[in-house]
Structures are given as structure tokens and as C-alpha cells.
Design an enzyme around this catalytic site. Structure first.
Site, PDB file in Angstrom:
ATOM      1  N   ARG A   9       0.854  -1.196   0.064  1.00 18.34           N
ATOM      2  CA  ARG A   9      -0.024  -0.029  -0.062  1.00 18.34           C
ATOM      3  C   ARG A   9       0.846   1.100   0.001  1.00 18.34           C
ATOM      4  O   ARG A   9       1.103   2.123  -1.058  1.00 18.34           O
ATOM      5  CB  ARG A   9      -0.859   0.031   1.047  1.00 18.34           C
ATOM      6  CG  ARG A   9      -1.961   0.877   1.130  1.00 18.34           C
ATOM      7  CD  ARG A   9      -1.591   2.455   1.610  1.00 18.34           C
ATOM      8  NE  ARG A   9      -1.111   2.442   3.131  1.00 18.34           N
ATOM      9  CZ  ARG A   9      -0.768   3.488   3.702  1.00 18.34           C
ATOM     10  NH1 ARG A   9      -0.683   4.574   2.846  1.00 18.34           N
ATOM     11  NH2 ARG A   9      -0.055   3.323   4.809  1.00 18.34           N
ATOM     12  N   ASP A  10       1.660   1.541   1.085  1.00 16.66           N
ATOM     13  CA  ASP A  10       2.350   2.746   1.215  1.00 16.66           C
ATOM     14  C   ASP A  10       3.601   2.753   0.325  1.00 16.66           C
ATOM     15  O   ASP A  10       3.930   3.551  -0.207  1.00 16.66           O
ATOM     16  CB  ASP A  10       2.726   2.889   2.789  1.00 16.66           C
ATOM     17  CG  ASP A  10       3.183   4.322   2.970  1.00 16.66           C
ATOM     18  OD1 ASP A  10       3.658   5.288   2.037  1.00 16.66           O
ATOM     19  OD2 ASP A  10       3.375   4.615   4.204  1.00 16.66           O
ATOM     20  N   HIS A 198       5.012   4.490  12.714  1.00 16.39           N
ATOM     21  CA  HIS A 198       5.031   4.335  11.339  1.00 16.39           C
ATOM     22  C   HIS A 198       6.045   5.296  10.956  1.00 16.39           C
ATOM     23  O   HIS A 198       5.778   6.743  10.818  1.00 16.39           O
ATOM     24  CB  HIS A 198       3.551   4.633  10.989  1.00 16.39           C
ATOM     25  CG  HIS A 198       3.462   4.520   9.309  1.00 16.39           C
ATOM     26  ND1 HIS A 198       2.942   3.610   8.511  1.00 16.39           N
ATOM     27  CD2 HIS A 198       3.708   5.659   8.228  1.00 16.39           C
ATOM     28  CE1 HIS A 198       2.714   4.059   7.061  1.00 16.39           C
ATOM     29  NE2 HIS A 198       3.384   5.213   7.087  1.00 16.39           N
ATOM     30  N   HIS A 200       8.489   6.952   8.205  1.00 15.95           N
ATOM     31  CA  HIS A 200       9.229   7.200   7.205  1.00 15.95           C
ATOM     32  C   HIS A 200      10.879   7.432   7.325  1.00 15.95           C
ATOM     33  O   HIS A 200      11.114   8.014   8.482  1.00 15.95           O
ATOM     34  CB  HIS A 200       8.605   8.300   6.241  1.00 15.95           C
ATOM     35  CG  HIS A 200       7.138   7.647   5.686  1.00 15.95           C
ATOM     36  ND1 HIS A 200       7.206   7.265   4.368  1.00 15.95           N
ATOM     37  CD2 HIS A 200       5.917   7.391   6.283  1.00 15.95           C
ATOM     38  CE1 HIS A 200       5.786   6.817   4.143  1.00 15.95           C
ATOM     39  NE2 HIS A 200       5.256   7.100   5.244  1.00 15.95           N
ATOM     40  N   CYS A 232       3.812   9.440   0.554  1.00 12.66           N
ATOM     41  CA  CYS A 232       2.744   9.894   0.096  1.00 12.66           C
ATOM     42  C   CYS A 232       2.634  10.788  -0.885  1.00 12.66           C
ATOM     43  O   CYS A 232       3.326  11.859  -0.826  1.00 12.66           O
ATOM     44  CB  CYS A 232       2.133  10.387   1.641  1.00 12.66           C
ATOM     45  SG  CYS A 232       0.369  11.063   1.243  1.00 12.66           S
ATOM     46  N   ASN A 241       9.394   4.234   3.718  1.00 14.22           N
ATOM     47  CA  ASN A 241       9.371   3.889   5.157  1.00 14.22           C
ATOM     48  C   ASN A 241      10.367   3.259   5.345  1.00 14.22           C
ATOM     49  O   ASN A 241      11.264   2.858   4.600  1.00 14.22           O
ATOM     50  CB  ASN A 241       8.089   2.731   5.034  1.00 14.22           C
ATOM     51  CG  ASN A 241       6.539   3.137   4.810  1.00 14.22           C
ATOM     52  OD1 ASN A 241       6.265   3.638   3.782  1.00 14.22           O
ATOM     53  ND2 ASN A 241       5.911   3.460   6.093  1.00 14.22           N
TER      54      ASN A 241
END
Ligand code: HMG
Ligand code: MG
Length: 293
Positions: A9-10, A198, A200, A232, A241
Site C-alpha cells: 500500500r504505502d 510508522h 518514514h 505519500c 518507509n
């Protein structure tokens, strides 16, 4: 320790090269083979905003049954699409900065919480919901963020029924002392829920931040992305990430069993990097690939 793999996803949402659904599925299957138990597989967001994940409804039914898969949902439309294909683990996402939520989801924080109330009314029985608080340290549009605001938004998400909260350093700028400071507030002021971090890794501080977070929130879980992919589209300058390989290596070396096979994980990462036409860059992935040669 819970590790949520956000690579599909990310990791992919920011990639401009269109990745076929079958390639995404092969990547996910390789991650599962490496022993990853929780995977954020895709997003049911507007395909106009994130074209790369427009195939969420096609991908979901192809996923293997075994590990736990989750998906991002931003609004009622996204929730309806996700429920239709059988999603049971949802991630809703807002931020501690209005400027960021406006750019990311075209809503203020307050509007996003209202939207979540409506979409959570559609929660199927037995579902699980994660709430993201992005820009937990700094916003790319409005600068430094007050930890009190981060806690306020996180508590609002817990009140809405989130089973876990993930605090995002969306642009990867925080250092360990800022993380320590927020983690202390989380430990004392956050209503009971599961906590995730989370990070990055724009500036190479993500791994140091993991160990800083563990001081005050020792039961926290971590999000990471195979090969350190990610970013993002609405957070300019955000790099990938924390690489799952780097997290797994450091935790195992510190005596924390992850159940993840680093060599197999590096193979999974190499496969998606190959599809993206990109060379590996995470330290632990490079080391694992060199050891395999
Ligand atoms: P909007 O343009 O204000 O929405 O976007 P709208 O209601 O006006 O709809 C516009 C069009 O999109 C309409 O289609 C809708 O039907 C459609 P049209 O009538 O023009 O043909 N639409 C949808 N289609 C499919 N699924 C949906 C959906 N919703 C509307 N769910 C919206 C508002 C929230 C939809 C949009 O801003 C959006 O999708 N944003 C998502 C952005 C995003 O995915 N960002 C990245 C994820 S967050 C992140 O990466 C941070 C995180 O990793 C943590 C961290 O690092 O901090 C989680
Ligand atoms: Mg992110």
C-alpha cells in the site's frame, strides 16, 4: 511484536510506473512466504487521487487466506467498496495537521472524523480498525506539530472505535528525542488501545526512532515497508518507509524474535524492485542479498 508490512500500500501508492495486479499479488505472496503475518494490501481511495491502487477490488479476492490483510478506506464510498469484496480489517487515516488532511483527503481533521463516524457505521461484525495519525511530528505544509494535538486526534479516533492507532512520521523528519517525548505522552495520555509507530526514513532516523519509541511504549508494534519503498503523494519530499529488512535485522539482533525470514524477505523485495526498475538500497537487504550470493 506486531510488524505491519505496508509495502503493497504505502510502498506502491507513490510509484508512477503502473504495476499490474498480478505483480502486486506475486509480491504479496513472497512476503507471506517470508513469514509476514500482517499486510496492508491496498487502498479503497479515489482512483483519481491514487491511480496506482485503482485495482483494489480486483486484488482483494486474489489474496491468500492465511495472514491478516488490511486496507485503507477514506470515506463511505471506500468502505462500501471494501466491504463488498470482504475486507474485515480497515485503516482510516487523518492527521494532526489540518493543512495536511486538506491536501491528502480534501477534508479538515474535524470533517475527517465526521466522515469516519459515517463509514464506521458500516463496519461488519468481527472487523478491526486502525486509525492513522499522520504528521505526528511535522507537517510538510504547516511545520512542527504540537504533541498535545497528536494525542487529541488519536483519542478522538479511539473514541470512534479504533482498535489500534498508528502514529506517522509522514515525511520522515523526527529524531529520537522527539519520538521519546511523544511516546511518553502516548504512554500516559492515550486512551487504551494498541499503539503502532510508522516511521518514514527520509533522513535515516527511522531505526533510531524505533528504539526510542520502545523506551516509553515497549508493547508497541511497527509499520515497515519491504525494500524501504513508500511515500505519500500528498506529502512532498517524503521518502520511503523504514525498510522491513532493516527493522527485522535490528530486532532479531537485539533478541526480539520476529518470525520473518530475512533472506526470503529480501527476495520478495528484489522482485518488486525489479518490477519498478529500481536497485535495492536498504542496508539489511543489500547484506542479505550479498550473503545469498
Ligand atoms: P474528493 O475529490 O474530495 O471526493 O476526494 P469526492 O467525494 O468529491 O469524489 C471525487 C470523485 O472520486 C468522485 O468521482 C467520487 O465518486 C470518487 P466522479 O463523480 O468525479 O467520477 N470517489 C471514490 N472512488 C472510489 N473510491 C472512493 C472514492 N471516494 C470518492 N473511496 C477523497 C476525497 C478522500 C476520496 C480523496 O481525497 C482520496 O481518495 N484521498 C486519498 C489520498 C491517499 O490515499 N493518500 C495516501 C494515503 S495516506 C498516507 O500515505 C499516510 C500514511 O501512510 C501514514 C503516514 O505516513 O503518516 C497512512
Ligand atoms: Mg506512510
Amino acid at each position: 511484536m506486531r510488524i505491519v508490512e505496508v509495502g503493497p500500500r504505502d510502498g506502491l501508492q507513490n510509484e508512477s510506473v503502473p504495476i499490474p495486479t498480478q505483480v502486486k499479488l506475486e509480491f504479496i505472496n513472497a512476503l507471506v512466504k517470508a513469514g509476514i503475518r500482517e499486510i496492508e494490501a491496498t487502498s479503497f481511495v479515489s482512483p483519481k487521487w491514487v491511480p496506482q491502487l485503482a485495482d483494489a477490488a480486483e486484488l482483494w479476492p486474489m489474496l491468500p487466506p492465511a495472514p491478516m490483510f488490511s486496507a485503507l478506506v477514506p470515506n463511505v464510498r471506500g468502505m462500501q467498496r471494501a466491504v463488498e469484496v470482504g475486507v474485515k480489517r480497515f485503516a482510516i487515516f487523518t492527521a494532526a495537521s489540518d493543512a495536511f488532511t486538506q491536501k491528502n483527503i480534501n477534508m479538515t481533521i474535524a470533517e475527517s472524523l465526521d466522515a469516519f463516524r459515517d463509514l464506521l457505521a458500516l463496519r461488519p461484525a468481527g472487523s478491526w480498525v486502525r486509525g492513522y495519525v499522520s504528521t505526528a511530528f511535522e507537517c510538510p505544509y504547516a511545520g512542527k506539530v504540537d504533541p498535545a494535538k497528536v494525542i487529541e486526534v488519536a483519542n478522538a479516533l479511539v473514541e470512534l472505535g479504533c482498535d489500534e492507532i498508528s502514529f506517522g512520521d509522514t515525511i520522515g523528519v523526527a529524531g529520537p528525542s522527539e519520538v521519546r517525548q511523544l511516546a511518553k505522552r502516548v504512554a500516559t495520555d492515550l486512551n487504551p488501545t494498541e499503539v503502532f509507530w510508522h516511521f518514514h526514513d527520509t533522513n535515516g532516523t527511522a531505526l533510531a526512532n524505533v528504539f526510542a519509541a520502545l523506551e516509553a511504549t515497549p508493547n508497541a508494534g511497527f509499520d515497515a515497508s519491504a525494500a524501504g519503498l513508500g511515500g505519500c503523494p500528498y506529502a512532498p519530499g517524503a521518502a520511503g518507509n523504514l525498510a522491513t529488512e532493516d527493522l527485522v535485522y535490528a530486532l532479531e539482533r537485539e533478541g526480539v524474535a520476529t518470525g520473518i525470514d530475512l533472506a526470503q524477505l529480501s527476495v520478495a523485495s528484489a522482485s518488486i524492485l525489479n518490477a519498478l526498475g529500481r536497485a535495492p538500497s536498504s542496508k539489511a537487504q543489500l547484506a542479505a542479498l550479498a550473503a545469498a550470493r
